[in-house]
Design a protein around this motif. Structure first.
Motif, PDB file in Angstrom:
ATOM      1  N   ASN A 773     -42.695 -27.718 -13.378  1.00  0.00           N
ATOM      2  CA  ASN A 773     -43.237 -27.549 -14.722  1.00  0.00           C
ATOM      3  C   ASN A 773     -43.968 -26.223 -14.899  1.00  0.00           C
ATOM      4  OD1 ASN A 773     -42.397 -30.198 -15.453  1.00  0.00           O
ATOM      5  ND2 ASN A 773     -44.167 -31.023 -14.360  1.00  0.00           N
ATOM      6  N   ALA A 774     -43.831 -25.341 -13.918  1.00  0.00           N
ATOM      7  CA  ALA A 774     -44.486 -24.036 -14.022  1.00  0.00           C
ATOM      8  C   ALA A 774     -43.917 -23.275 -15.211  1.00  0.00           C
ATOM      9  CB  ALA A 774     -44.278 -23.236 -12.743  1.00  0.00           C
ATOM     10  N   VAL A 775     -44.789 -22.640 -15.970  1.00  0.00           N
ATOM     11  CA  VAL A 775     -44.363 -21.824 -17.104  1.00  0.00           C
ATOM     12  C   VAL A 775     -43.760 -20.540 -16.558  1.00  0.00           C
ATOM     13  CG1 VAL A 775     -45.106 -20.654 -19.197  1.00  0.00           C
ATOM     14  CG2 VAL A 775     -46.178 -22.816 -18.508  1.00  0.00           C
ATOM     15  N   ALA A 776     -42.624 -20.155 -17.127  1.00  0.00           N
ATOM     16  CA  ALA A 776     -41.932 -18.976 -16.604  1.00  0.00           C
ATOM     17  C   ALA A 776     -42.824 -17.747 -16.600  1.00  0.00           C
ATOM     18  CB  ALA A 776     -40.678 -18.717 -17.434  1.00  0.00           C
ATOM     19  N   ALA A 777     -43.683 -17.615 -17.615  1.00  0.00           N
ATOM     20  CA  ALA A 777     -44.537 -16.433 -17.716  1.00  0.00           C
ATOM     21  C   ALA A 777     -45.592 -16.377 -16.635  1.00  0.00           C
ATOM     22  CB  ALA A 777     -45.211 -16.396 -19.084  1.00  0.00           C
ATOM     23  N   SER A 778     -45.769 -17.467 -15.888  1.00  0.00           N
ATOM     24  CA  SER A 778     -46.832 -17.513 -14.882  1.00  0.00           C
ATOM     25  C   SER A 778     -46.298 -17.242 -13.484  1.00  0.00           C
ATOM     26  CB  SER A 778     -47.509 -18.882 -14.909  1.00  0.00           C
ATOM     27  OG  SER A 778     -46.606 -19.890 -14.477  1.00  0.00           O
ATOM     28  N   THR A 779     -45.154 -16.572 -13.383  1.00  0.00           N
ATOM     29  CA  THR A 779     -44.514 -16.391 -12.084  1.00  0.00           C
ATOM     30  C   THR A 779     -44.876 -15.072 -11.419  1.00  0.00           C
ATOM     31  OG1 THR A 779     -42.564 -15.434 -13.160  1.00  0.00           O
ATOM     32  CG2 THR A 779     -42.552 -17.806 -12.767  1.00  0.00           C
ATOM     33  N   ALA A 780     -45.922 -14.388 -11.886  1.00  0.00           N
ATOM     34  CA  ALA A 780     -46.248 -13.062 -11.362  1.00  0.00           C
ATOM     35  C   ALA A 780     -46.970 -13.139 -10.027  1.00  0.00           C
ATOM     36  CB  ALA A 780     -47.074 -12.294 -12.380  1.00  0.00           C
ATOM     37  N   SER A 781     -46.416 -13.865  -9.075  1.00  0.00           N
ATOM     38  CA  SER A 781     -46.960 -13.907  -7.731  1.00  0.00           C
ATOM     39  C   SER A 781     -45.870 -14.356  -6.781  1.00  0.00           C
ATOM     40  CB  SER A 781     -48.160 -14.858  -7.652  1.00  0.00           C
ATOM     41  OG  SER A 781     -47.750 -16.181  -7.942  1.00  0.00           O
ATOM     42  N   ALA A 782     -46.052 -14.019  -5.505  1.00  0.00           N
ATOM     43  CA  ALA A 782     -45.080 -14.413  -4.485  1.00  0.00           C
ATOM     44  C   ALA A 782     -45.673 -15.538  -3.657  1.00  0.00           C
ATOM     45  CB  ALA A 782     -44.738 -13.219  -3.604  1.00  0.00           C
ATOM     46  N   ILE A 783     -45.117 -16.714  -3.781  1.00  0.00           N
ATOM     47  CA  ILE A 783     -45.662 -17.880  -3.105  1.00  0.00           C
ATOM     48  C   ILE A 783     -44.640 -18.496  -2.155  1.00  0.00           C
ATOM     49  CG2 ILE A 783     -47.381 -18.514  -4.840  1.00  0.00           C
ATOM     50  CD1 ILE A 783     -45.310 -20.197  -6.204  1.00  0.00           C
ATOM     51  N   CYS A 784     -43.444 -17.976  -2.158  1.00  0.00           N
ATOM     52  CA  CYS A 784     -42.366 -18.532  -1.340  1.00  0.00           C
ATOM     53  C   CYS A 784     -41.690 -17.364  -0.640  1.00  0.00           C
ATOM     54  CB  CYS A 784     -41.381 -19.294  -2.226  1.00  0.00           C
ATOM     55  SG  CYS A 784     -40.242 -20.368  -1.327  1.00  0.00           S
ATOM     56  N   THR A 785     -42.145 -17.050   0.550  1.00  0.00           N
ATOM     57  CA  THR A 785     -41.730 -15.804   1.193  1.00  0.00           C
ATOM     58  C   THR A 785     -40.920 -15.991   2.465  1.00  0.00           C
ATOM     59  OG1 THR A 785     -43.860 -15.712   2.356  1.00  0.00           O
ATOM     60  CG2 THR A 785     -43.701 -14.545   0.258  1.00  0.00           C
ATOM     61  N   ASP A 786     -40.547 -17.236   2.807  1.00  0.00           N
ATOM     62  CA  ASP A 786     -39.719 -17.372   4.003  1.00  0.00           C
ATOM     63  C   ASP A 786     -38.260 -17.113   3.655  1.00  0.00           C
ATOM     64  OD1 ASP A 786     -38.361 -19.775   3.241  1.00  0.00           O
ATOM     65  OD2 ASP A 786     -40.042 -20.984   3.933  1.00  0.00           O
ATOM     66  N   GLN A 787     -37.437 -17.040   4.673  1.00  0.00           N
ATOM     67  CA  GLN A 787     -36.057 -16.601   4.502  1.00  0.00           C
ATOM     68  C   GLN A 787     -35.201 -17.573   3.691  1.00  0.00           C
ATOM     69  OE1 GLN A 787     -34.794 -13.555   5.506  1.00  0.00           O
ATOM     70  NE2 GLN A 787     -36.967 -13.169   5.842  1.00  0.00           N
ATOM     71  N   ARG A 788     -35.683 -18.798   3.491  1.00  0.00           N
ATOM     72  CA  ARG A 788     -34.904 -19.783   2.746  1.00  0.00           C
ATOM     73  C   ARG A 788     -35.157 -19.721   1.253  1.00  0.00           C
ATOM     74  NH1 ARG A 788     -36.902 -25.005   5.713  1.00  0.00           N
ATOM     75  NH2 ARG A 788     -38.811 -23.753   5.591  1.00  0.00           N
ATOM     76  N   CYS A 789     -36.086 -18.879   0.822  1.00  0.00           N
ATOM     77  CA  CYS A 789     -36.432 -18.792  -0.596  1.00  0.00           C
ATOM     78  C   CYS A 789     -35.501 -17.832  -1.322  1.00  0.00           C
ATOM     79  CB  CYS A 789     -37.870 -18.312  -0.782  1.00  0.00           C
ATOM     80  SG  CYS A 789     -39.097 -19.438  -0.120  1.00  0.00           S
ATOM     81  N   ARG A 790     -34.809 -18.338  -2.303  1.00  0.00           N
ATOM     82  CA  ARG A 790     -33.969 -17.461  -3.099  1.00  0.00           C
ATOM     83  C   ARG A 790     -34.828 -16.533  -3.952  1.00  0.00           C
ATOM     84  NH1 ARG A 790     -28.925 -19.210  -7.110  1.00  0.00           N
ATOM     85  NH2 ARG A 790     -28.614 -17.146  -8.047  1.00  0.00           N
ATOM     86  N   PHE A 791     -35.906 -17.080  -4.534  1.00  0.00           N
ATOM     87  CA  PHE A 791     -36.815 -16.293  -5.359  1.00  0.00           C
ATOM     88  C   PHE A 791     -38.232 -16.411  -4.799  1.00  0.00           C
ATOM     89  CE2 PHE A 791     -33.445 -17.868  -8.235  1.00  0.00           C
ATOM     90  CZ  PHE A 791     -32.878 -16.650  -8.593  1.00  0.00           C
ATOM     91  N   PRO A 792     -39.004 -15.339  -4.845  1.00  0.00           N
ATOM     92  CA  PRO A 792     -40.360 -15.380  -4.267  1.00  0.00           C
ATOM     93  C   PRO A 792     -41.304 -16.327  -4.994  1.00  0.00           C
ATOM     94  CG  PRO A 792     -39.611 -13.112  -4.557  1.00  0.00           C
ATOM     95  CD  PRO A 792     -38.648 -13.989  -5.299  1.00  0.00           C
ATOM     96  N   TYR A 793     -40.986 -16.683  -6.230  1.00  0.00           N
ATOM     97  CA  TYR A 793     -41.888 -17.553  -6.988  1.00  0.00           C
ATOM     98  C   TYR A 793     -41.421 -19.006  -7.003  1.00  0.00           C
ATOM     99  CZ  TYR A 793     -38.505 -15.587 -10.336  1.00  0.00           C
ATOM    100  OH  TYR A 793     -37.372 -15.117 -10.943  1.00  0.00           O
TER     101      TYR A 793
END
Length: 830
Positions: A773-793
């Motif tokens: 339910n995260a708002v798209a505009a609130s994605t200005a951070s990298a919270i998913c940084t392992d190799q399995r993450c397609r996107f950092p947010y």
């Protein structure tokens, strides 16, 4: 005269940095793309699409021999695989064993030379080895990055610009126009290296048809709709990918480059009024580079000092096999529509790349492209998406600055590019005209899909499917390839999503082995490979071999402790008549009962329900008739039911200890991590084979690991894709939803989940969904940084199972679902 100018340019423009693609001949590592007949035929290369480009870049990033960050890789891609301006030059009485009839002589090469030798330079001794990727993918990447225009006459010029007749626009299509096949009998002549397709309405065999017309730079007999190279397809318009990469590379190393370093004193800047003394690399890499080319070339060749034409539209040879983009005009092609899009996208991404790297310094080039050319979220900001191109251009491009930068680079380029005239005045007017017309064209002529339209048609979930296609070799390749290509695109074959395997319907043998690479699949599944397939159908043998394959896969999952992930779909795509038998039925029964998470589907060219209904789980929905008529426009419609059934098959949650034998074996507590991007949903299904008999400790638990916003977890026994807006009450047939905030978990208990159902096959599955339910505009951070993450947010969560067991109707004497159906049907028809 022209060749003398090129030789003089080569002598005076030697770079301090040796860059093979800056040479005035085809770079040594790229020559096989023009000498190898197989590689020269674009139909043996993957389609030119953004997902394919991203897939190839991921392969380079994942290569263990290349430890490169985003800046280094973007620069090396330009230095290694991009060589603009390569043209074919037919010559008489030339020894083709010693001479390659291609060289970089088109105007775009001279700007490219300046970029890679003086503006965007690689550091140290970094390089990409020739074996980094296969030859097929190297040539595909080269053609997707390298801007050139092929003016050669192909034989269809009388009709190629009539929108109602020509195939590059989607109004009228023929499947025979989709895929061009190289005829080997026609390449054994003196000019085989220069072949392109003669695009006939009903015959797509490549034929050389240049006669004895040998012209300087291909200009004596121009095609009315020449081919533009260096282009990839996106839902938001065709894009010159080399410009995008160049913009990103320039943005990673901000600097000011003195004009004197670009001209080396060969031009007196006093001859140009109001010219600034430096250029900012991102401008010549993108916008001012093309604008300067247009101003200089049109100013010296078109006889107009006040009006510089910007923009040339075009269309693809096919909507499913996009390998050639054809322009609507052969004049004023210095800044075409794809180049405009690539310039704007490259400029915008280059402008924000430093801030993106500040958010996540481990950001990869493939991720930047994947985020920007995605329907939602963007590059750490919801507005930073290709569908928002026009607004981004207005926000990031200052016209006064663009004019000044273009004027300065035009002065530098003037000393590096051979022109058919000498500009002795009026550069200001030419540049101003080019910039003004660019601004007007951007506003009025690029009517690409915008973000509002994108989101109205957005599918808010991404498929993760292991799709096995059992293909009948009797399908004509030109008929079936677009359908398969459509499926591969829909399920998003990539390292973070789905896989594709192609099997033969004659015996279940592998035609294309399981791959998560879109580029590899298209490289392997060619007309030649298809034509080598057997054209018979043997369901008994095929099902037997598929069962063995699936059992091996289950045993491998047991060894690797595979608790959950991609769904598994076996799709029979049949053209010929099916002969069913008791033995065929028995093999299907064993397969269905011992591989409970497998969904078998049939798509046939004629109605064969009577022969197939006993082989599937849901005879009303798993057997479909598809009409592949040969029209590109009809592919999506014809395959819509197939796509829907694949989409309805949720990702798996399983007991990995079952393997292929399904002997009772409690799982204990096991878990796996999964990821969902903001605004998207992941759908899962759990087979009753894991919870048929009661166990008070049996449950599925979903807990939050990291991410923004909340997660909504829904489950149902009836709705295959449960969502938040479904009915919520205590009835097991309704959807029940719970929300996980910043932390916490949801537990789905499975006590007596099959109570009242006499067989495993009548007990309904458990369907689960996890929605961000995260708002798209609130994605200005990298919270998913392992190799399995397609996107950092992406949001990360854990799915845990407890005390799943192994139940199978095959080994427990429980009535088979197909037996029950057979009894019911026989009673019905008596």
């Amino acid at each position: 005269m022209y060749w003398l100018a090129v030789l003089m340019l080569t002598a005076t423009g030697v770079s301090a940095q040796t860059v093979p693609t800056a040479m005035s001949s085809v770079a040594p590592e790229l020559r096989e793309c023009y000498m190898n007949v197989t590689l020269l035929n674009r139909n043996n290369l993957p389609p030119a699409t953004m997902p394919v480009l991203i897939d190839i870049i991921r392969k380079i990033e994942d290569n263990p021999n290349n430890v490169l960050d985003l800046r280094q890789l973007s620069v090396l891609l330009l230095h290694t695989y991009r060589q603009d301006g390569i043209e074919f030059h037919p010559q008489e009485n030339v020894n083709l064993a010693n001479v390659l009839l291609f060289s970089p002589t088109f105007h775009s090469f001279h700007r490219h030379r300046l970029l890679v030798t003086r503006i965007i330079q690689a550091s140290g001794s970094q390089s990409l080895n020739n074996d980094t990727i296969s030859s097929d993918l190297k040539c595909a990447l080269h053609h997707m990055l390298s801007t050139t225009v092929d003016f050669r006459v192909r034989g269809d010029e009388s009709s190629c610009n009539q929108l109602s007749q020509y195939r590059i626009w989607r109004h009228v299509r023929s499947i025979n126009d989709d895929v061009e096949i190289l005829d080997p009998s026609l390449i054994k002549n003196g000019h085989e290296n220069g072949q392109i397709n003669e695009h006939k309405p009903d015959d797509d065999v490549e034929i050389q048809n240049y006669g004895n017309s040998f012209s300087e730079r291909q200009l004596l007999a121009n095609s009315q709709c020449p081919l533009l190279g260096g282009v990839v397809s996106t839902p938001w318009g065709a894009v010159s990918a080399g410009h995008v990469i160049a913009g990103i590379a320039a943005g990673t190393q901000p600097q000011q480059v003195p004009i004197s370093d670009l001209t080396r004193g060969s031009v007196n800047l006093n001859d140009y009024r109001n010219v600034q003394q430096t250029v900012t690399p991102i401008f010549p890499a993108t916008l001012s580079g093309d604008l300067a080319e247009a101003a200089l070339i049109q100013g010296t060749e078109r006889g107009s000092a006040t009006s510089v034409s910007i923009g040339v539209a075009g269309g693809w040879n096919s909507t499913q096999a996009r390998r050639y983009l054809m322009l609507q005009s052969s004049t004023n092609v210095q800044m075409t529509d794809p180049e405009i899009r690539g310039d704007v996208d490259g400029f915008v991404l280059g402008t924000v790349i430093q801030s993106a790297l500040n958010i996540y310094n481990g950001l990869k080039l493939s991720q930047v492209l994947d985020m920007y050319y995605s329907p939602l979220n963007g590059v750490f900001q919801s507005e930073m998406r290709a569908c928002n191109r026009q607004a981004l251009g207005e926000t990031h491009i200052t016209m006064n600055t663009l004019t000044a930068e273009t004027r300065a680079f035009a002065a530098a380029l003037d000393s590096n590019i051979p022109l058919r005239g000498t500009i002795v005045g009026g550069l200001d007017q030419l540049v101003s005209s080019a910039v003004n017309n660019f601004q007007s064209y951007m506003t009025s002529n690029l009517n690409d899909q915008n973000c509002v339209t994108t989101q109205n048609t957005l599918r808010d979930y991404r498929l993760a499917t292991n799709l096995y296609i059992v293909l009948d070799g009797s399908w004509p390749y030109l008929t079936v390839y677009p359908a398969i290509s459509h499926l591969v695109d829909i399920i998003e074959v990539n390292k973070f999503g789905s896989s594709i395997t192609l099997l033969s319907a004659a015996d279940g043998s592998i035609v294309v082995n399981k791959t998560f690479s879109l580029a590899d699949f298209h490289t392997e599944y060619t007309a030649t490979r298809h034509q080598a397939m057997m054209t018979s159908i043997n369901l008994e043998t095929t099902l037997t071999n598929v069962r063995i394959m699936m059992h091996n896969e289950l045993d491998h999952e047991r060894t690797s402790n595979y608790v959950g992930g991609n769904s598994t779909v076996l799709l029979f795509l049949l053209h010929g008549q099916v002969q069913s038998s008791q033995q065929t039925f028995e093999q299907a029964r064993i397969l269905n009962e011992t591989v409970p998470d497998l969904r078998i589907l049939f798509a046939t060219s004629t109605n064969q329900f009577d022969n197939l209904w006993t082989l599937v789980r849901d005879m009303h929905n798993d057997i479909m008739t598809v009409s592949l008529t040969g029209s590109d426009n009809s592919v999506a419609t014809s395959m819509s039911r197939v796509v829907d059934r694949i989409q309805q098959t949720g990702r798996r949650i399983i007991n990995p200890t079952c393997g292929s034998t399904y002997n009772s074996n409690l799982s204990g507590t096991r878990q796996f991590d999964d990821f969902v991007e903001p605004g998207f949903i992941n759908f899962y299904s759990v087979s009753p084979n894991y919870f048929y008999l009661n166990n008070d400790n049996r449950r599925v638990r979903i807990s939050r690991t990291s991410g923004q916003g909340s997660l909504t977890v829904c489950h149902s026994r009836r709705i295959t894709q449960p969502r938040q807006n479904s009915t919520v009450n205590d009835n097991e047939d309704d959807t029940i939803c719970q929300t996980i905030a910043a932390s916490g978990e949801v537990e789905i208990r499975l006590q007596n989940a099959c109570s009242g159902y006499s067989t495993i096959n009548t007990c309904p599955l458990l369907y689960v969904s996890v929605q961000s339910n995260a708002v798209a505009a609130s994605t200005a951070s990298a919270i998913c940084t392992d190799q399995r993450c397609r996107f950092p947010y992406n949001n990360r969560y854990m799915i845990q199972i407890n005390d799943f067991d192994c139940f199978s109707s095959a080994n427990r004497g429980v009535a088979s679902f197909v037996v029950i159906i057979a009894v019911v049907m026989s009673v019905f028809y008596i």
